[in-house]
Design an enzyme around this catalytic site. Structure first.
Site, mmCIF file in Angstrom:
data_model
loop_
_atom_site.group_PDB
_atom_site.id
_atom_site.type_symbol
_atom_site.label_atom_id
_atom_site.label_comp_id
_atom_site.label_asym_id
_atom_site.label_seq_id
_atom_site.Cartn_x
_atom_site.Cartn_y
_atom_site.Cartn_z
ATOM 1 N N LYS A 192 0.827 -1.212 0.000
ATOM 2 C CA LYS A 192 0.000 0.000 0.000
ATOM 3 C C LYS A 192 0.862 1.264 0.000
ATOM 4 O O LYS A 192 0.597 2.189 -0.738
ATOM 5 C CB LYS A 192 -0.922 0.038 1.230
ATOM 6 C CG LYS A 192 -1.938 -1.083 1.271
ATOM 7 C CD LYS A 192 -2.970 -0.866 2.376
ATOM 8 C CE LYS A 192 -2.380 -0.849 3.769
ATOM 9 N NZ LYS A 192 -1.882 -2.152 4.245
ATOM 10 N N ARG A 221 -10.334 0.894 8.716
ATOM 11 C CA ARG A 221 -9.840 -0.441 9.025
ATOM 12 C C ARG A 221 -10.939 -1.338 9.547
ATOM 13 O O ARG A 221 -10.721 -2.531 9.721
ATOM 14 C CB ARG A 221 -8.772 -0.313 10.106
ATOM 15 C CG ARG A 221 -7.447 -0.957 9.734
ATOM 16 C CD ARG A 221 -6.509 -0.739 10.903
ATOM 17 N NE ARG A 221 -5.225 -1.339 10.703
ATOM 18 C CZ ARG A 221 -4.222 -0.766 10.064
ATOM 19 N NH1 ARG A 221 -4.389 0.394 9.500
ATOM 20 N NH2 ARG A 221 -3.066 -1.382 9.980
ATOM 21 N N ARG A 240 11.257 -5.803 4.276
ATOM 22 C CA ARG A 240 11.177 -4.409 4.710
ATOM 23 C C ARG A 240 12.085 -4.174 5.921
ATOM 24 O O ARG A 240 12.763 -3.155 6.011
ATOM 25 C CB ARG A 240 9.721 -4.059 5.048
ATOM 26 C CG ARG A 240 9.550 -2.654 5.609
ATOM 27 C CD ARG A 240 8.159 -2.132 5.400
ATOM 28 N NE ARG A 240 7.242 -2.547 6.447
ATOM 29 C CZ ARG A 240 5.915 -2.489 6.350
ATOM 30 N NH1 ARG A 240 5.369 -2.045 5.240
ATOM 31 N NH2 ARG A 240 5.155 -2.869 7.337
ATOM 32 N N ARG A 298 10.276 -0.876 12.530
ATOM 33 C CA ARG A 298 9.079 -0.564 13.301
ATOM 34 C C ARG A 298 8.902 -1.579 14.429
ATOM 35 O O ARG A 298 9.174 -2.755 14.246
ATOM 36 C CB ARG A 298 7.861 -0.641 12.380
ATOM 37 C CG ARG A 298 7.665 0.589 11.555
ATOM 38 C CD ARG A 298 6.648 0.375 10.455
ATOM 39 N NE ARG A 298 5.409 -0.264 10.896
ATOM 40 C CZ ARG A 298 4.367 -0.467 10.098
ATOM 41 N NH1 ARG A 298 4.433 -0.073 8.830
ATOM 42 N NH2 ARG A 298 3.293 -1.057 10.545
ATOM 43 N N ARG A 339 -1.319 -8.816 13.292
ATOM 44 C CA ARG A 339 -1.825 -7.770 12.392
ATOM 45 C C ARG A 339 -2.587 -8.382 11.229
ATOM 46 O O ARG A 339 -3.615 -7.857 10.802
ATOM 47 C CB ARG A 339 -0.662 -6.897 11.891
ATOM 48 C CG ARG A 339 -0.193 -5.883 12.950
ATOM 49 C CD ARG A 339 1.252 -5.453 12.741
ATOM 50 N NE ARG A 339 1.458 -4.804 11.466
ATOM 51 C CZ ARG A 339 2.629 -4.759 10.822
ATOM 52 N NH1 ARG A 339 3.698 -5.319 11.353
ATOM 53 N NH2 ARG A 339 2.730 -4.151 9.666
HETATM 54 P P1 ADP Z 1 0.139 -2.170 8.555
HETATM 55 O O1 ADP Z 1 -0.977 -1.931 7.596
HETATM 56 O O2 ADP Z 1 1.435 -2.468 7.895
HETATM 57 O O3 ADP Z 1 -0.204 -3.154 9.635
HETATM 58 P P2 ADP Z 1 -0.052 0.599 9.526
HETATM 59 O O4 ADP Z 1 1.142 1.446 9.420
HETATM 60 O O5 ADP Z 1 -1.202 0.897 8.637
HETATM 61 O O6 ADP Z 1 0.477 -0.885 9.367
HETATM 62 O O7 ADP Z 1 -0.593 0.611 11.041
HETATM 63 C C1 ADP Z 1 0.224 0.306 12.137
HETATM 64 C C2 ADP Z 1 -0.590 0.287 13.432
HETATM 65 O O8 ADP Z 1 -1.207 1.567 13.657
HETATM 66 C C3 ADP Z 1 -1.766 -0.693 13.458
HETATM 67 O O9 ADP Z 1 -1.375 -2.001 13.801
HETATM 68 C C4 ADP Z 1 -2.652 -0.037 14.526
HETATM 69 O O10 ADP Z 1 -2.150 -0.264 15.819
HETATM 70 C C5 ADP Z 1 -2.503 1.433 14.237
HETATM 71 N N1 ADP Z 1 -3.510 1.913 13.248
HETATM 72 C C6 ADP Z 1 -3.246 2.414 12.004
HETATM 73 N N2 ADP Z 1 -4.391 2.750 11.371
HETATM 74 C C7 ADP Z 1 -5.406 2.459 12.230
HETATM 75 C C8 ADP Z 1 -6.816 2.565 12.169
HETATM 76 N N3 ADP Z 1 -7.439 3.048 11.069
HETATM 77 N N4 ADP Z 1 -7.541 2.166 13.241
HETATM 78 C C9 ADP Z 1 -6.953 1.685 14.325
HETATM 79 N N5 ADP Z 1 -5.629 1.541 14.464
HETATM 80 C C10 ADP Z 1 -4.849 1.923 13.429
#
Ligand code: ADP
Length: 199
Positions: A13, A88, A127, A139, A150
């Site tokens: 993404k 999400r 990554r 991270r 996740r």
């Molecule tokens: P990835 O999609 O690679 O898991 P992101 O960078 O999108 O990682 O998100 C990392 C973390 O940030 C998630 O695991 C969550 O804890 C938090 N997070 C991000 N976006 C949201 C969201 N829309 N709602 C709730 N938590 C979120």
């Protein structure tokens, strides 16, 4: 252009968002990135979400919805945006619908990057290696155990958004297993087709 990018962790993404941002001159709105900035800065929001994120769990809806609303209202987002990592959950998608309709705005499309779950671990490991090679710290949640968590959250809470947006007629499903350029070309074509049929 107002877009949403859907796909599990490691689907690509971030890479595709960068390209779409450059192509359409829109702003990237990644809730993950925005939250990580807050954590690094040690802001009140960052302190609230630090541990939740490190465990790979979801941050409460009200916090992410407020974060996104503020960014959508910023002058930089006038020309459009691409949401990555938000919505999400179906609840967040409904909140986004309300937020946009209150502002007289509409999504132009929801791009879903479809990938097999078994390649996600490889992609995340890559990554981590690349981040370390650049001398940066990986991270906190890019860790094989947390990654499983996740992906499980994605399957249960986010994958249903595919149906949600399909029913609204805005879903553009892409094969995310192809090379980066091919995925980009497929997305561009799908968006052009949508615009030309007035979708
Ligand atoms: P990835 O999609 O690679 O898991 P992101 O960078 O999108 O990682 O998100 C990392 C973390 O940030 C998630 O695991 C969550 O804890 C938090 N997070 C991000 N976006 C949201 C969201 N829309 N709602 C709730 N938590 C979120």
């Amino acid at each position: 252009m107002r877009l949403v990018l859907l796909g599990p962790p490691g689907a690509g993404k971030g890479t595709q968002a960068e390209r779409l941002v450059a192509h359409y001159n829109i702003v990237p709105l990644s809730t993950g990135d925005l939250l990580r900035v807050a954590v690094t800065a040690g802001s009140p929001l960052g302190l609230k979400v630090k541990d939740i994120m490190a465990r790979g769990e979801l941050v409460p809806d009200d916090l992410v919805v407020a974060l996104i609303a503020e960014r959508i209202d910023a002058p930089e987002a006038k020309n459009g945006f691409i949401l990555d990592g938000f919505p999400r959950t179906v609840k967040q998608a409904q909140a986004l619908d309300r937020l946009l309709s209150e502002r007289g705005l509409k999504l132009d499309g929801v791009i879903e990057l479809r990938v097999d779950e078994d390649i996600l671990v490889d992609r995340i490991e890559k990554r981590i290696r690349e981040t370390k090679a650049k001398g940066q710290t990986a991270r906190a949640d890019d860790d094989p155990v947390v990654l499983k968590q996740r992906v499980a959250h994605y399957r249960k809470q986010t994958a249903p958004l595919s149906d949600y947006y399909h029913q609204k007629g805005s879903l553009l499903a892409m094969d995310g297993m192809q090379g980066v350029d091919k995925v980009e070309a497929d997305i561009e074509r799908a968006l052009q087709e949508r615009v030309s049929v007035g979708g």
